[in-house]
Design a protein around this motif. Structure first.
Motif, mmCIF file in Angstrom:
data_model
loop_
_atom_site.group_PDB
_atom_site.id
_atom_site.type_symbol
_atom_site.label_atom_id
_atom_site.label_comp_id
_atom_site.label_asym_id
_atom_site.label_seq_id
_atom_site.Cartn_x
_atom_site.Cartn_y
_atom_site.Cartn_z
ATOM 1 N N PRO A 276 0.815 -1.219 0.000
ATOM 2 C CA PRO A 276 0.000 0.000 0.000
ATOM 3 C C PRO A 276 0.847 1.265 0.000
ATOM 4 N N GLY A 277 0.180 2.359 -0.332
ATOM 5 C CA GLY A 277 0.828 3.659 -0.262
ATOM 6 C C GLY A 277 0.822 4.376 -1.594
ATOM 7 N N PRO A 278 0.753 5.705 -1.559
ATOM 8 C CA PRO A 278 0.748 6.482 -2.799
ATOM 9 C C PRO A 278 2.118 6.491 -3.469
ATOM 10 N N PHE A 279 2.098 6.731 -4.773
ATOM 11 C CA PHE A 279 3.341 6.846 -5.532
ATOM 12 C C PHE A 279 3.099 7.768 -6.718
ATOM 13 N N VAL A 280 4.197 8.214 -7.331
ATOM 14 C CA VAL A 280 4.106 9.057 -8.518
ATOM 15 C C VAL A 280 4.945 8.439 -9.625
ATOM 16 N N THR A 281 4.645 8.838 -10.845
ATOM 17 C CA THR A 281 5.493 8.528 -11.986
ATOM 18 C C THR A 281 5.530 9.759 -12.872
ATOM 19 N N THR A 282 6.621 9.929 -13.605
ATOM 20 C CA THR A 282 6.827 11.110 -14.439
ATOM 21 C C THR A 282 7.032 10.650 -15.873
ATOM 22 N N LEU A 283 6.163 11.102 -16.786
ATOM 23 C CA LEU A 283 6.103 10.559 -18.138
ATOM 24 C C LEU A 283 6.147 11.664 -19.190
ATOM 25 N N ALA A 284 6.564 11.278 -20.398
ATOM 26 C CA ALA A 284 6.470 12.154 -21.566
ATOM 27 C C ALA A 284 6.075 11.307 -22.764
ATOM 28 N N LEU A 285 5.400 11.936 -23.710
ATOM 29 C CA LEU A 285 4.938 11.239 -24.908
ATOM 30 C C LEU A 285 6.109 10.914 -25.836
ATOM 31 N N PRO A 286 5.917 9.988 -26.783
ATOM 32 C CA PRO A 286 7.023 9.551 -27.645
ATOM 33 C C PRO A 286 7.634 10.678 -28.469
ATOM 34 N N GLY A 287 8.899 10.471 -28.813
ATOM 35 C CA GLY A 287 9.646 11.421 -29.629
ATOM 36 C C GLY A 287 10.984 11.711 -28.991
ATOM 37 N N ASP A 288 12.042 11.737 -29.784
ATOM 38 C CA ASP A 288 13.376 11.944 -29.226
ATOM 39 C C ASP A 288 13.653 13.394 -28.841
ATOM 40 N N ASP A 289 12.928 14.345 -29.409
ATOM 41 C CA ASP A 289 13.212 15.760 -29.159
ATOM 42 C C ASP A 289 12.439 16.276 -27.945
ATOM 43 N N ILE A 290 12.652 15.624 -26.809
ATOM 44 C CA ILE A 290 11.987 16.048 -25.582
ATOM 45 C C ILE A 290 12.704 17.249 -24.977
ATOM 46 N N THR A 291 11.998 17.946 -24.098
ATOM 47 C CA THR A 291 12.560 18.992 -23.247
ATOM 48 C C THR A 291 12.007 18.750 -21.843
ATOM 49 N N PRO A 292 12.525 19.419 -20.829
ATOM 50 C CA PRO A 292 11.928 19.261 -19.492
ATOM 51 C C PRO A 292 10.435 19.572 -19.469
ATOM 52 N N GLU A 293 10.001 20.490 -20.338
ATOM 53 C CA GLU A 293 8.582 20.853 -20.383
ATOM 54 C C GLU A 293 7.707 19.738 -20.939
ATOM 55 N N SER A 294 8.318 18.712 -21.529
ATOM 56 C CA SER A 294 7.550 17.601 -22.103
ATOM 57 C C SER A 294 6.942 16.697 -21.034
ATOM 58 N N PHE A 295 7.441 16.778 -19.798
ATOM 59 C CA PHE A 295 7.113 15.775 -18.784
ATOM 60 C C PHE A 295 5.955 16.200 -17.889
ATOM 61 N N VAL A 296 5.183 15.193 -17.493
ATOM 62 C CA VAL A 296 4.047 15.362 -16.592
ATOM 63 C C VAL A 296 4.158 14.313 -15.488
ATOM 64 N N GLY A 297 3.897 14.723 -14.248
ATOM 65 C CA GLY A 297 3.860 13.782 -13.140
ATOM 66 C C GLY A 297 2.438 13.297 -12.898
ATOM 67 N N PHE A 298 2.304 12.031 -12.499
ATOM 68 C CA PHE A 298 0.992 11.444 -12.211
ATOM 69 C C PHE A 298 0.997 10.880 -10.796
ATOM 70 N N TRP A 299 -0.050 11.217 -10.051
ATOM 71 C CA TRP A 299 -0.201 10.778 -8.663
ATOM 72 C C TRP A 299 -1.147 9.582 -8.598
ATOM 73 N N PHE A 300 -0.711 8.529 -7.916
ATOM 74 C CA PHE A 300 -1.520 7.335 -7.670
ATOM 75 C C PHE A 300 -1.722 7.195 -6.166
ATOM 76 N N ASP A 301 -2.957 6.980 -5.745
ATOM 77 C CA ASP A 301 -3.227 6.774 -4.324
ATOM 78 C C ASP A 301 -2.832 5.377 -3.867
#
Length: 228
Positions: A142-167
């Protein structure tokens, strides 16, 4: 290409050799079927989603024959995450590897020999994606966790990423090509079941080298948005 000269990346850097850098704040949104759309699928059981395997690409105009090129199958096993003081370590038995996924403060202040304390952020130093297949994470503790993801493509930047919260309770399946760095527990530890493509091709990005920063994903519930 001289494969002998290729350098295998060090996925377990000691904090003392990493620089202190500016951080890029990552928006944190609650993981729902709607918010993870495009990145992956929420799952209620490890067998609820089949892992997608990508067919080996053709090298020229002749096509890969049907029924071939995607027969490598999957590999699975425990995927464990442990905060050691302010250092986040993980082990993926499915591919027999272990990692340092980041820190809860700047590397010069990060220590493993200190007592665990409440953490406000996860400083992530790299991300990767698997072009050969998807990957599944299902929590067993048990316990909450997060993951940080970005959509496909090699030309990512830091702005490409989104964090997701799971309870906690639900797991996540990510599609092939999705940038990620596994999971980060909000509590001291998290045990998961993992399943992914057996080929395990990995394409990575090193944020300090490429962007001169770390990604900062919040680890507090009050930072969670309901939508982007």
């Amino acid at each position: 290409m001289d494969h002998a000269a290729e350098t295998i990346p060090n996925l377990r850097p000691e904090a003392r050799v990493m620089p202190d850098l500016p951080v890029h704040p990552v928006p944190l949104v609650r993981a729902t079927s709607e918010t993870v759309k495009g990145f992956g699928i929420l799952i209620d059981h490890p067998d609820a989603q089949k892992v997608e395997i990508v067919r080996w690409p053709a090298q020229g105009w002749r096509q890969v024959e049907p029924g071939t090129g995607d027969q490598g199958g999957t590999t699975e096993g425990p995927f464990t995450f442990r905060w050691k003081g302010s250092v986040l370590r993980a082990r993926n038995d499915a591919v027999d590897d272990h990692y340092v996924l980041g820190w809860s403060r700047q590397p010069s202040l990060a220590r493993e020999d200190e007592a665990n304390a409440p953490r406000e952020e996860w400083l992530m130093w790299r991300a990767n994606y698997h072009p050969d297949g998807g990957q599944l994470f299902f929590p067993l503790t048990p316990g909450p966790f997060v993951t940080t993801l970005a959509l496909p493509g090699d030309d990512i930047t830091p702005e490409s990423f989104v964090g997701f919260w799971f309870d906690g309770g639900q797991g996540l399946y990510i599609h092939p090509g999705i940038w990620h760095e596994a999971l980060c527990p909000v509590v001291d530890s998290l045990d998961c079941f993992g399943r992914q493509g057996r080929v395990h091709a990995r394409i990575g990005a090193d944020f300090p080298k490429e962007f001169g920063c770390y990604l900062s994903t919040p680890l507090t519930r009050d930072a969670v948005r309901e939508r982007l």
